[in-house]
Design a protein around this motif. Structure first.
Motif, PDB file in Angstrom:
ATOM      1  N   THR A   1     -18.567  42.971 188.294  1.00 32.84           N
ATOM      2  CA  THR A   1     -18.435  41.473 189.222  1.00 32.84           C
ATOM      3  C   THR A   1     -19.476  41.364 190.569  1.00 32.84           C
ATOM      4  O   THR A   1     -19.134  41.653 191.661  1.00 32.84           O
TER       5      THR A   1
ATOM      6  N   PHE B   1     -25.471  30.500 204.226  1.00 33.12           N
ATOM      7  CA  PHE B   1     -23.527  30.097 203.906  1.00 33.12           C
ATOM      8  C   PHE B   1     -24.006  29.061 203.704  1.00 33.12           C
ATOM      9  O   PHE B   1     -22.883  27.805 204.207  1.00 33.12           O
TER      10      PHE B   1
ATOM     11  N   LYS C   1      -6.411  43.166 195.402  1.00 31.16           N
ATOM     12  CA  LYS C   1      -6.467  44.438 195.596  1.00 31.16           C
ATOM     13  C   LYS C   1      -8.099  44.688 196.680  1.00 31.16           C
ATOM     14  O   LYS C   1      -8.281  43.168 196.983  1.00 31.16           O
ATOM     15  N   PRO C   2      -7.505  44.783 198.183  1.00 26.24           N
ATOM     16  CA  PRO C   2      -8.841  44.831 199.114  1.00 26.24           C
ATOM     17  C   PRO C   2     -10.439  44.554 198.198  1.00 26.24           C
ATOM     18  O   PRO C   2      -9.858  45.677 197.539  1.00 26.24           O
ATOM     19  N   LEU C   3     -11.296  44.195 198.963  1.00 25.94           N
ATOM     20  CA  LEU C   3     -12.181  44.683 198.179  1.00 25.94           C
ATOM     21  C   LEU C   3     -12.993  45.887 199.109  1.00 25.94           C
ATOM     22  O   LEU C   3     -14.019  46.765 198.530  1.00 25.94           O
TER      23      LEU C   3
ATOM     24  N   GLY D   1     -15.222  33.261 203.343  1.00 24.92           N
ATOM     25  CA  GLY D   1     -15.554  32.418 201.371  1.00 24.92           C
ATOM     26  C   GLY D   1     -14.179  33.400 200.483  1.00 24.92           C
ATOM     27  O   GLY D   1     -13.930  32.598 200.082  1.00 24.92           O
ATOM     28  N   ILE D   2     -14.519  34.522 200.433  1.00 23.79           N
ATOM     29  CA  ILE D   2     -13.159  35.562 199.796  1.00 23.79           C
ATOM     30  C   ILE D   2     -12.802  35.955 200.654  1.00 23.79           C
ATOM     31  O   ILE D   2     -12.454  36.523 201.239  1.00 23.79           O
TER      32      ILE D   2
ATOM     33  N   SER E   1      -9.686  40.359 195.790  1.00 23.54           N
ATOM     34  CA  SER E   1     -10.180  40.394 194.718  1.00 23.54           C
ATOM     35  C   SER E   1      -9.010  41.220 193.742  1.00 23.54           C
ATOM     36  O   SER E   1      -8.121  41.582 194.221  1.00 23.54           O
TER      37      SER E   1
ATOM     38  N   ILE F   1      -7.470  41.894 189.790  1.00 22.02           N
ATOM     39  CA  ILE F   1      -7.733  42.818 188.508  1.00 22.02           C
ATOM     40  C   ILE F   1      -7.226  42.026 187.353  1.00 22.02           C
ATOM     41  O   ILE F   1      -6.024  42.039 187.012  1.00 22.02           O
TER      42      ILE F   1
ATOM     43  N   GLU G   1     -11.379  42.390 183.903  1.00 24.85           N
ATOM     44  CA  GLU G   1     -12.729  42.594 184.797  1.00 24.85           C
ATOM     45  C   GLU G   1     -12.117  42.288 185.776  1.00 24.85           C
ATOM     46  O   GLU G   1     -11.100  41.976 186.388  1.00 24.85           O
ATOM     47  N   VAL G   2     -12.803  42.359 187.038  1.00 21.14           N
ATOM     48  CA  VAL G   2     -12.561  41.822 188.700  1.00 21.14           C
ATOM     49  C   VAL G   2     -12.616  40.464 188.881  1.00 21.14           C
ATOM     50  O   VAL G   2     -13.280  39.721 188.331  1.00 21.14           O
ATOM     51  N   ALA G   3     -11.544  39.522 189.260  1.00 22.08           N
ATOM     52  CA  ALA G   3     -11.674  38.629 189.607  1.00 22.08           C
ATOM     53  C   ALA G   3     -12.074  38.267 191.297  1.00 22.08           C
ATOM     54  O   ALA G   3     -11.336  38.697 191.631  1.00 22.08           O
ATOM     55  N   LEU G   4     -12.840  37.172 191.806  1.00 21.67           N
ATOM     56  CA  LEU G   4     -12.241  38.105 193.242  1.00 21.67           C
ATOM     57  C   LEU G   4     -11.979  36.200 193.709  1.00 21.67           C
ATOM     58  O   LEU G   4     -11.726  35.080 193.146  1.00 21.67           O
TER      59      LEU G   4
END
Lengths: 177, 733, 98
Positions: free
Chosen positions: A44, A171, B681-683, B692-693, B696, B698, B703-706
């Motif tokens: 990802t 950004f 889950k912290p990045l 903006g993120i 994350s 699972i 798959e990992v999604a943000l």
């Protein structure tokens, strides 16, 4: 080829090293820091990071960042192929250990390198940042660059590069079309 | 329990006791006349002294002894609790906090601390007066403290005075014969037998005492970390049995303790433990001691305490002093009565919640497979499991919820001290103290709140004179208010002070280049500019705040908790700062979307609606990014562009309309997938600068999604919109 | 070297930290001291930190010395040590140093 032996540039010690290929060049990494090797699968990507940060993967429930080692070392990366895999490395960060994955084109064998076979990084000509090189291991008539994992994967350094990257990218929102 | 764990438990308990003391003192100062308050202060001091004694924290013991003495007199009516005494006691509380830290090696004593201690002790002595014996006792106590070194075993030496107290109960025997065989693990678990005996000896007169080692065996088998110690003694002086037993409470389940009444005849006799060692030579290892002189002299200073000090400390929970040995310290007393609470290590709770998080993900995966299999029975079974997992999740998360009241109450002291320093009269009103939020959020909210409170006191509330001029009451009001609002907790800090000067702020913002001179902004928008970095309109830099480093840091703190902060103000009337925080940081109800092949999650609670986005919906005139949503203007951002995932493929677009704290924006995405819940889950630190993120997760597919940081995306959308409108204005001018 | 061999005794110089944290490391010195089969003198001149574990060690050394019919004495004990021993009723451990 032999630069004056400078103790500060000779950091690699004898031991076992995993050799691998990055765009047809051979490198080595001390197996002491290697946790496991996984296949190169769904990644990802995370925005606003420098090019060498490919993204994150799911490693048994943990989200682990993945670095494209070739790009990080300033080389052109090869496109992913069948033998491309991710080597999971354990590094120290702020007193704790953290996992980081690096993409390699393929792994080769584990070598036993004796101290006598290790030379310091050359002062010039290696085309890599000197501090990324822990030493050069003689393999027959050729040399294998031994990577200093702690420096290459320094989280604080890479995180600070992210700021620059996102500032450069602004950004921004794209215009309407 | 390791030594570190035991010391940590001691520190935690001591600080809790100190907080209780402080609350009670402030309550008295606020006009409380409940005698229970004075008792509570005495009991807290007594408990601290007792626990400190068991851990060999002599510095704490000797100082607290005097605090306890004064409060004892107070609760017996021998002195009235004046506001001077309250002030002194509050300072003593602070000093005791320092002593606890010093004993644990966290603080060092300098000249300032030593001088402060001296002044405090003198202050305490001055309150103990009247009864000559009592004064002598206090004076002797002070001498012993100042004379003895803090490293040595310095028990406060106190002359035996019998003019007060009730020694001589008909039921109390002359003395007690105490035998204690310490368990072999006692020392490994951080307890010191010496400290127990030493403390016991401060509770009465030791007539004689001896110690020996039992079951010593051969030298090869000797383990210096095991405890083989057994001690036998006779203690008199009006002490009661529960007091003696309470001394060993902490190791009650690890030692053999016998307490028997004994008559005066016993005071000179000695009895032996039943012979347990095979070597007869072991008997020679004991030494019998006659009673040492009960006068306080430099070493050995046996302590003789006045009978009035022998307060029965029961093993129940009602005085907050209950302790049990081993494992986790249990039974922390609630507000009087039986303890309804268990003290659990936060880490254990986190482990539990992690596991439940994994369970949630595994459940989602199973659900996915069940759907693929299209097996009706399976689907139903999975549905039941999912329901149970959700309940489990909610219950577990609830365990981490604590009321915000404790945080609010801390501010009473802050307000009191600060308003005194500033010379302003302030009435602190607290409401919603029961409102609960996640423990980790509570810890992180304290600093920002403190800053806001200080700001209000320093800059918001006017001086008495100005308030009178303005026709307001001389006492300023500061309100702390908390409540739940649709999935968030809202905390408000409000004052009835002078309010924000919008013109000044605007001028400053122009000066700093934050806005263009011609920009039109609402008052609210102007006021919220103070959260920009480097902003401060305080004319003078005061000691307390106003250096311009404050409000932007506060905002960053709040943003990092996935919250928002917002300020409202009316000149001359007052200012209200509103903080909004998510109830939990661990699990998210999300809505999954696809953007150029990448999976993203939008927090469900922020979604208003989802719509198709058609070309003709978009206002393309003048290059602006906004949509006409039923007559209202909705700015939007294209996630594809924001996150640079523009792979050039044209797709059908959808717009997710989100709302946070009253502001709306649209997020343009490709595909809408569906809602689900999962663990955040912290990045990791590598990604901490990504905007903006916010994290994350699972997915069931692995798959990992943000996870999207909606507030900052809304910020971006509205900023771009302003920027655009500015640009348009400039070009059309 | 913590152990000094004198003509008629072995002098064991005890370390600064003689409490629960430091006491485990002394086991080998204890065995060595006992192996000499001479009178044991515990020199406590350097002992600053002293708790129940230290008390126990002193008492244990005395017991083991007596078990092999050797003498036992303590020298150089600081006031804090003397006081601790007295608290446990063991002032008798401090004999006169030779």
């Amino acid at each position: 080829m032999n630069a004056a032996v400078d103790g500060s540039r000779l950091r690699a010690v004898q031991g076992q090293y995993l050799t691998f290929y990055l765009n047809e060049e051979t490198f080595g990494l001390s197996i002491l820091c290697i946790k496991e090797i996984v296949e190169y699968s769904r990644l990802t990507s995370v925005p606003q990071m420098p090019r060498f940060v490919e993204g994150v993967i799911n490693l048994r429930g943990h989200v682990v960042p993945v670095i494209n080692l070739a790009l990080r070392l300033g080389k052109e990366p090869a496109p992913p192929q069948k033998r491309t895999c991710i080597v999971i490395i354990e590094i120290n960060f702020e007193g704790a250990t953290a996992d980081v994955g690096v993409v390699v084109d393929s792994v080769s064998e584990v070598l036993d390198v004796s101290g006598a076979d290790i030379e310091p990084a050359p002062g010039f000509g290696a085309r890599l940042r000197a501090e990324f090189i822990a030493g050069m291991a003689r393999l027959g008539s050729a040399f294998v660059i031994l990577i200093d994992a702690e420096r290459v994967l320094s989280i604080s350094e890479m995180a600070s590069l992210a700021i620059t990257a996102s500032e450069l990218n602004g950004f921004t929102v794209g215009g309407s079309d | 329990m390791s030594v570190d764990d035991a010391l940590a438990a001691f520190e935690e308990e001591a600080r809790e006791m100190l907080t209780e003391m402080e609350s009670s003192l402030l309550a008295i100062e606020g006009g409380g006349t409940d005698p229970g308050l004075i008792n509570a202060i005495f009991r807290a001091a007594h408990t601290i002294k007792g626990t400190a004694g068991m851990f060999g924290q002599d510095g704490v013991v000797s100082f607290t002894h005097h605090v306890e003495t004064v409060m004892d007199d107070a609760r017996k009516g021998k002195l009235t609790v004046s506001s001077d005494l309250v002030t002194l006691m509050l300072r003593c509380c602070d000093h005791m906090g320092f002593l606890v830290g010093e004993g644990l090696g966290r603080e060092t004593r300098g000249e300032e601390e030593a001088a402060r201690e001296k002044v405090l002790l003198e202050g305490l002595m001055s309150f103990v007066g009247g009864d000559e014996a009592v004064a002598r006792r206090a004076a002797k106590g002070a001498d012993a403290v100042q004379g003895a070194s803090t490293a040595a075993a310095s028990e406060p030496a106190v002359a035996a005075s019998n003019s007060d107290g009730d020694g001589g109960d008909t039921g109390t025997p002359d003395g007690w014969h105490v035998r204690v065989r310490f368990g072999s693990k006692v020392m490994r678990e951080g307890m010191d037998p010496l400290a127990f005996i030493r403390y016991l000896s401060t509770q009465g007169t030791i007539n004689w005492i001896r110690s020996e080692l039992l079951n010593l065996g051969a030298p090869e088998a000797f383990d210096p970390e095991n405890c083989y110690i057994a001690t036998e003694l006779v203690i008199s002086g009006g002490i009661e049995e529960p007091t003696i037993r309470a001394v060993f409470d902490f190791i009650a389940d690890q030692c053999e303790l016998t307490v028997e009444p004994c008559s005066t005849a016993w005071l000179t006799e000695s009895r032996r433990f039943p012979a347990q060692t095979p070597e007869p030579a072991a008997a020679a290892s004991t030494a019998s001691e006659p009673a040492p002189e009960p006068t306080p002299a430099p070493p050995p200073a046996q302590v003789v305490a006045s009978p009035a000090e022998a307060v029965p400390v029961t093993s129940g929970g009602d005085d907050g002093g209950a302790r049990r040995g081993g494992g986790v310290p249990a039974a922390a007393a609630g507000k009087g009565g039986e303890s309804r609470f268990l003290r659990v290590e936060a880490e254990k709770l986190d482990q539990l919640i992690n596991l439940i998080g994994e369970l949630v993900i595994a459940g989602a995966y199973s659900s996915l497979i069940a759907q693929r299999l299209r097996d009706g029975e399976m689907l139903e079974a999975i549905s039941t499991v999912t329901g149970l997992v959700e309940s489990l999740r909610d219950t577990a998360l609830n365990l981490r919820m604590v009321p915000i009241g404790a945080t609010f109450t801390r501010f009473q002291r802050v307000v009191r001290d600060l308003s005194a320093e500033l010379g302003k009269d302030v009435d602190l009103q607290i409401s919603g103290a029961d409102t609960e939020l996640d423990k980790s959020v509570v810890e992180k909210i304290s600093d920002p709140l403190t800053h806001l409170v200080r700001n209000s006191l320093d800059h918001g509330l006017e001086t008495r004179e100005r308030r009178i001029e303005a026709g307001k009451s001389t006492v300023g009001t500061l309100q702390l208010h908390a409540y739940h609002d649709s999935g968030s907790i809202v905390i408000e800090v409000a004052d009835d002070g002078g309010g924000l000067n919008a013109d000044k702020i605007r001028a400053k913002a122009v000066e700093r280049g934050l806005i263009s001179p011609g920009a039109t902004l609402t008052t609210r928008e102007i006021n919220n500019l103070i959260f920009e970095p480097g902003f401060s309109t305080a004319d003078a830099v005061t000691n307390i705040s106003g250096r311009g480093v404050g409000m932007d840091v506060v905002k960053q703190n709040i943003l990092s908790l996935r919250g928002t902060i917002d300020i409202e103000s009316e000149p001359g009337v007052g200012t209200l700062t509103r903080i909004r925080l998510p109830l939990t940081l661990a699990i998210i109800d999300g809505f999954l979307v696809n953007v150029a092949g990448g999976a993203f999650v939008v927090p469900l609670s922020m979604i208003v609606e989802c719509l198709d986005l058609r070309r003709d919906d978009i206002e393309t005139a003048s290059g602006r990014n906004y949509v006409n949503l039923r007559g209202k203007v909705l700015p939007f951002v294209r996630l594809r562009d924001v996150f640079e995932k523009n792979d050039g493929v044209q797709r059908r677009e959808n717009i997710v309309v989100v709302n946070y704290a009253g502001r709306m924006a649209g997020l343009v995405v490709d595909e809408l997938v569906g809602d689900f819940q999962t663990v955040i889950k912290p990045l990791g630190p590598l990604f901490k600068m990504v905007r903006g993120i916010s994290g994350s997760t699972i997915l069931g597919s692995g798959e990992v999604a943000l996870i999207l940081d909606v507030p900052s995306l809304i910020d971006l959308a509205t900023r771009i919109e302003h920027h655009e409108s500015d640009r348009v204005e400039r070009t059309t001018l | 070297m913590p152990l000094e061999l004198g003509p008629d005794r072995v002098v064991w110089n005890l370390p600064t930290i003689l409490n629960i944290y430091g006491v485990a490391e002394l086991k080998s010195d204890l065995s060595a001291a006992l192996a000499e089969r001479r009178d044991i003198q515990l020199a406590m001149d350097n002992v600053e930190e002293f708790d129940g574990a230290g008390v126990q060690l002193l008492l244990a050394v005395k017991t083991f010395a007596e078990m092999q019919s050797c003498g036992f004495s303590v020298s150089g004990a600081k006031p804090s040590v003397v006081q601790a021993l007295s608290t446990m009723g063991l002032s008798g451990l401090i004999g006169e140093a030779g």
